[in-house]
Write a protein that holds these residues in place. Structure first.
Motif, PDB file in Angstrom:
ATOM      1  N   LEU A 202       0.833  -1.195   0.000  1.00  0.00           N
ATOM      2  CA  LEU A 202       0.000   0.000   0.000  1.00  0.00           C
ATOM      3  C   LEU A 202       0.869   1.246   0.000  1.00  0.00           C
ATOM      4  O   LEU A 202       2.040   1.205   0.393  1.00  0.00           O
ATOM      5  N   ARG A 203       0.278   2.354  -0.428  1.00  0.00           N
ATOM      6  CA  ARG A 203       0.935   3.652  -0.379  1.00  0.00           C
ATOM      7  C   ARG A 203       0.529   4.374   0.916  1.00  0.00           C
ATOM      8  O   ARG A 203      -0.500   4.054   1.511  1.00  0.00           O
ATOM      9  N   PRO A 204       1.309   5.361   1.347  1.00  0.00           N
ATOM     10  CA  PRO A 204       0.860   6.171   2.484  1.00  0.00           C
ATOM     11  C   PRO A 204      -0.479   6.829   2.183  1.00  0.00           C
ATOM     12  O   PRO A 204      -0.713   7.311   1.073  1.00  0.00           O
ATOM     13  N   ALA A 205      -1.378   6.819   3.145  1.00  0.00           N
ATOM     14  CA  ALA A 205      -2.719   7.375   2.927  1.00  0.00           C
ATOM     15  C   ALA A 205      -3.381   7.627   4.272  1.00  0.00           C
ATOM     16  O   ALA A 205      -2.928   7.139   5.312  1.00  0.00           O
ATOM     17  N   ARG A 206      -4.479   8.379   4.244  1.00  0.00           N
ATOM     18  CA  ARG A 206      -5.313   8.584   5.429  1.00  0.00           C
ATOM     19  C   ARG A 206      -6.444   7.573   5.388  1.00  0.00           C
ATOM     20  O   ARG A 206      -7.492   7.823   4.804  1.00  0.00           O
ATOM     21  N   PHE A 207      -6.235   6.455   6.016  1.00  0.00           N
ATOM     22  CA  PHE A 207      -7.239   5.397   5.998  1.00  0.00           C
ATOM     23  C   PHE A 207      -8.317   5.676   7.047  1.00  0.00           C
ATOM     24  O   PHE A 207      -8.014   6.195   8.126  1.00  0.00           O
ATOM     25  N   PRO A 208      -9.571   5.354   6.733  1.00  0.00           N
ATOM     26  CA  PRO A 208     -10.665   5.628   7.670  1.00  0.00           C
ATOM     27  C   PRO A 208     -10.403   4.997   9.035  1.00  0.00           C
ATOM     28  O   PRO A 208     -10.081   3.813   9.137  1.00  0.00           O
ATOM     29  N   GLY A 209     -10.514   5.803  10.067  1.00  0.00           N
ATOM     30  CA  GLY A 209     -10.315   5.300  11.415  1.00  0.00           C
ATOM     31  C   GLY A 209      -8.878   5.216  11.854  1.00  0.00           C
ATOM     32  O   GLY A 209      -8.596   5.004  13.036  1.00  0.00           O
ATOM     33  N   GLY A 210      -7.932   5.349  10.902  1.00  0.00           N
ATOM     34  CA  GLY A 210      -6.524   5.285  11.248  1.00  0.00           C
ATOM     35  C   GLY A 210      -6.180   4.007  11.996  1.00  0.00           C
ATOM     36  O   GLY A 210      -6.705   2.922  11.716  1.00  0.00           O
ATOM     37  N   THR A 211      -5.316   4.126  12.993  1.00  0.00           N
ATOM     38  CA  THR A 211      -4.893   2.952  13.750  1.00  0.00           C
ATOM     39  C   THR A 211      -5.942   2.472  14.742  1.00  0.00           C
ATOM     40  O   THR A 211      -5.777   1.426  15.371  1.00  0.00           O
ATOM     41  N   GLN A 212      -7.054   3.224  14.878  1.00  0.00           N
ATOM     42  CA  GLN A 212      -8.114   2.816  15.803  1.00  0.00           C
ATOM     43  C   GLN A 212      -9.119   1.865  15.166  1.00  0.00           C
ATOM     44  O   GLN A 212      -9.971   1.309  15.852  1.00  0.00           O
TER      45      GLN A 212
END
Length: 238
Positions: A202-212
């Motif tokens: 994967l590429r760096p991104a703002r994934f929904p919910g992040g690490t939570q």
């Protein structure tokens, strides 16, 4: 062939295709090395599993980078699975889809010369690009924004209920970042790549919910020397 940007009516909630992301990855998180030859990470058993998943889908999607790099045919390989699709009134092979911002794709690649229908989703392209693929693929122009929801809505309008996304990392990242994936299949190969400039899963991104946000583990399966993990990406919040 489409000559103007397509205005796609959004599908009703729950009516977009079910989206499955599929990837094979090394133990250190790479999907390829930097050599001119494609790195085959999956075992024979996992390749057969992917073929079975393809046979269950209505469309297969890849990004332009993966098309150029791997030159895949993207077919259902098993004669029995093709026959089973035909017996159900389906074409032998699913619809093949490429997402390309420029539409600048080599018409000599194997992808175009086998299987059934092909569609290219792109921004606005010149007449020369449309002519290059006339009779080979449908060109769907989406205008300035190459919008994944619009692509899913258009595929839904064509009767696509299950979509298999086979890469690459940029496309997988977009589907996960936009919360559009229903399943993620990750086959872990007992291989270490260790090359800094090699492509990662994967590429760096703002994934929904992040690490939570924790994905829900659906299944774990050993396939030869690879291990398949199946996840529901939306999972539950930690």
């Amino acid at each position: 062939m489409s000559h103007n940007p397509v205005v796609v009516a959004p599908a009703a909630p729950g009516h977009r295709p079910s989206v499955v992301l599929s990837v094979a990855v090394s133990l250190d998180g790479y999907i390829d090395d930097t050599s001119s030859q494609r790195l085959l990470l999956s075992s024979a058993e996992d390749f057969d599993r992917v073929d079975a998943v393809r046979a269950e889908c209505d469309a297969l999607l890849i990004g332009a980078g993966t098309l150029r790099q791997d030159n895949p045919r993207l077919l259902v390989g098993s004669e029995q699975r093709r026959a089973a699709r035909l017996a159900r009134g389906l074409p032998a092979h699913p619809l093949k889809v490429v997402v390309s911002a420029s539409g600048d794709l080599d018409p000599g690649l194997r992808f175009w010369h086998c299987g059934g229908r092909k569609t290219v989703y792109t921004r606005s392209v010149p007449e020369a690009v449309r002519e290059r693929f006339r009779g080979t693929a449908e060109i769907v122009e989406l205008g300035p924004a190459l919008c994944l929801p619009a692509i899913l809505d258009d595929l839904a309008a064509q009767g696509v209920r299950r979509l298999l996304v086979e890469g690459g990392g940029s496309i997988h990242t977009q589907f996960l970042e936009e919360d559009l994936a229903d399943e993620l299949h990750v086959a872990h190969a007992p291989v270490l790549v260790g090359v800094e400039k090699a492509p990662r899963i994967l590429r760096p991104a703002r994934f929904p919910g992040g690490t939570q946000r924790r994905m829900k583990l659906i299944d774990v399966q050993q396939l030869g020397d690879t291990v398949l993990h199946r996840y529901a990406p939306r999972g539950v919040a930690a």
